[in-house]
Design a protein around this motif. Structure first.
Motif: not given
Lengths: 351, 250
Positions: A93-115
């Motif tokens: 399915g499309i699951a790998p893309l969700w994982l990639s989005a979480a790792q490559n888009l969401l995580l950096p965004a969250v870190i940027a927001a915190i910093v």
């Protein structure tokens, strides 16, 4: 040279040796699992240290934007790869893309927001350090994804060239991110110890303690945990590891991330003691390399021993012949390589 | 019975050299299927292509349907997680790690699919191979040939595979142990389907439901194991009985 100076130099040598030891272990780990000579490890040391300096000045480090940009590129690469694989195999399915989005888009965004949020608040130093590590280390899996994963079965020579390229890209970006000037972070250990008349700086004690603790943690990780054993398995037998479902890319990503975490911690440890600029990573990384070569690039204990040799040699040559310091350290590699060549000649003959 | 594995038109080339040409193979649910043939016929290549571990210079074409899903083009780990296990000819154990760790890592598939107890198979493996239990703290590299084979099979079984592929399981073993291994294979078919590549054609056909003869990268004969075992041409070529003795009339 009097005994006091000799002991001071020894102190310095042991402290830098401990840093090289950690870097050498990280390099051996990456090479064992992926066959990548991971030259850019020094850049991770410098990026972390300089990011910490910026954070301590209550600014948002520009490495945050690099993380976000690199994450976007990695996500696009994953989408392209996904579409291509889908042509060949309709399953999954499309699951790998969700994982990639979480790792490559969401995580950096969250870190940027915190910093960004924390940069204006009063903080204690461990928070600053944690923020620097959080910004720099997630770059590691992204770099693996972009530079190394497409070449997963390439030979070490190709991987070596890619490493050099990654190194130069990171140095260039470092100039852009941090500017040309060197800087050092605020000291985290202002105190001193007196051991039978000899003054030992708190910084040296902290580096040694941190290095030992890290080595113990690494040992437990490899000896006791399933992910650690899986990494060892890849190093011992790559095909065997594939056959039990330990993916080459997954383990490579984990190994590089772990190595960069070690490098980032090294960056934190040395940041108050040494003035670093965007170029400093090269020499630091290469000395880790010399230490790893002394250990034949396979043995952790020998690499650690080699690192202390490098650290002490550097420390004493900076006293006697400071202009030739680097030359002497790097020349040491020649007799070692000669020795190893002669020592291994006997098994070469059998092939 | 539904087919676990349905391979159609599988072609493999090493560089420009063809190794397999249009091979079709079917493994039914719960069956033992053996592939026999001379050295260099492409038997190992067939298993490696199904598993996805061909060397970098090889290219494979064709359909590999596993439980209805297309598996060709998938990575090895996805094939393992899907339920394939291969015990390769060279065993590929983790020599510098203990027997227990080798088995522990065999359960990666169950960890991936989120099984409640990934190590549930361990007791069964230790029961099947008491030797491995005795030696569980020993490095895999220090085991004898027979023990290494046990460990390789045990490691593959830790994944609870839906299809177990065995490449020359009796190679390099003493005749008695080789026979034991094949008896074991026939017991394993209660829990998994099996695709077996074996040099010892007679023993392999004895434990199999169906068989294929592979020669020069092509399937030259196929059918129920019992009828292959009585086929005069196969008896002559692979079952080790002399020409005149076997076919006095010809």
């Amino acid at each position: 040279m009097n005994p006091t100076v000799a002991l001071l130099l020894a102190q310095d040598g042991i402290a830098t040796g401990a840093i090289y030891a950690l870097l050498a272990m990280a390099l051996v780990l990456v090479f064992a699992v992926t066959k990548i000579p991971f030259i850019p490890i020094g850049e991770f040391v410098v990026y972390t240290a300089l990011t910490l300096v910026v954070i301590q000045a209550n600014q948002v480090p520009r490495t945050v934007w690099l993380l976000i940009a690199a994450g976007c590129i990695a996500f696009i690469t994953d989408i392209v790869a996904f579409v291509r694989e889908r042509d060949r195999a309709a399953s999954g399915g499309i699951a790998p893309l969700w994982l990639s989005a979480a790792q490559n888009l969401l995580l950096p965004a969250v870190i940027a927001a915190i910093v960004t949020m924390l940069s204006q608040q009063p903080r204690i130093m461990p928070v600053d350090m944690l923020m620097a590590v959080l910004i720099v280390v997630p770059l590691a899996p992204i770099i693996y994804r972009l530079a190394y994963q497409p070449l997963v079965s390439a030979n070490p020579l190709v991987l070596f060239m890619v490493s050099i390229a990654v190194h130069f890209v990171m140095v260039g970006l470092g100039l852009n991110l941090f500017g040309p000037d060197g800087d050092r972070a605020e000291p985290y250990a202002d105190w001193q110890l007196e051991l039978s008349g000899q003054i030992v700086r708190g910084q040296v004690v902290m580096v040694l303690v941190a290095a030992v603790v890290l080595m113990v943690i690494l040992y437990l990780f490899f000896a006791r945990t399933v992910p650690g054993k899986a990494l060892r398995a890849v190093a011992v037998n790559r095909i065997g590891a594939q056959l039990v479902g330990i993916g080459t890319a997954t383990s490579g990503k984990l190994a590089i991330t772990l190595a960069c975490l070690i490098a980032a911690l090294c960056g934190l440890l040395i940041s108050p003691g040494v003035t670093l600029n965007y170029l400093s990573g090269e020499l630091i990384g290469l000395k880790g390399f010399v230490a790893a070569v002394l250990g034949g690039f396979v043995s952790y204990p020998l690499a650690v021993a080699g690192a202390f040799v490098v650290g002490l040699l550097e420390s004493y040559t900076s006293f006697w012949a400071s202009a030739l310091k680097e030359v002497i350290v790097f020349s040491m590699i020649i007799p070692i390589l000669l020795l190893r060549t002669f020592a291994s000649r006997s098994d070469m003959g059998e092939h | 019975m539904a087919a676990v594995l349905d391979v159609k038109g599988l072609q493999v080339r090493y560089g420009g050299v063809p190794a397999l040409a249009e091979v079709d193979i079917v493994v039914e649910q719960g069956a033992i299927v053996s592939v026999i043939g001379p050295n260099g016929a492409g038997k190992s290549t067939l298993l490696n292509a199904i598993m996805g571990i061909l060397p970098a210079n090889a290219s494979a074409k064709g359909q590999i349907k596993f439980e209805g899903a297309e598996f060709s083009g998938l990575s090895v780990e996805k094939r393992v997680f899907g339920g394939m296990s291969l015990v390769p000819e060279r065993r590929e154990l983790f020599g510098a790690m203990t027997v227990a760790d080798n088995l522990l890592l065999g359960a990666q598939r169950l960890r991936h699919i989120g099984a409640a107890n990934p190590m549930s198979q361990l007791d069964m493996i230790y029961q099947m191979f008491p030797r491995l239990k005795e030696r569980h703290t020993q490095f895999a590299a220090t085991l004898s040939g027979g023990e290494r084979q046990m460990l390789a099979i045990g490691r593959a079984l830790m994944a609870k595979p839906r299809l177990l592929m065995l490449d020359e399981p009796s190679l390099g073993l003493a005749p008695l142990i080789a026979q034991e291994t094949l008896n074991l294979v026939s017991r394993l078919s209660e829990t998994t389907s099996i695709l077996l590549v074996e040099q010892n054609a007679k023993a392999a056909l004895n434990v199999s439901d169906a068989g294929y003869v592979l020669e020069m990268g092509k399937v030259t004969a196929q059918g129920p194991a019992a009828s292959l075992a009585t086929d005069p041409r196969i008896i002559e070529a692979y079952l080790g009985v002399g020409k005149k003795k076997a076919n006095p009339g010809n």
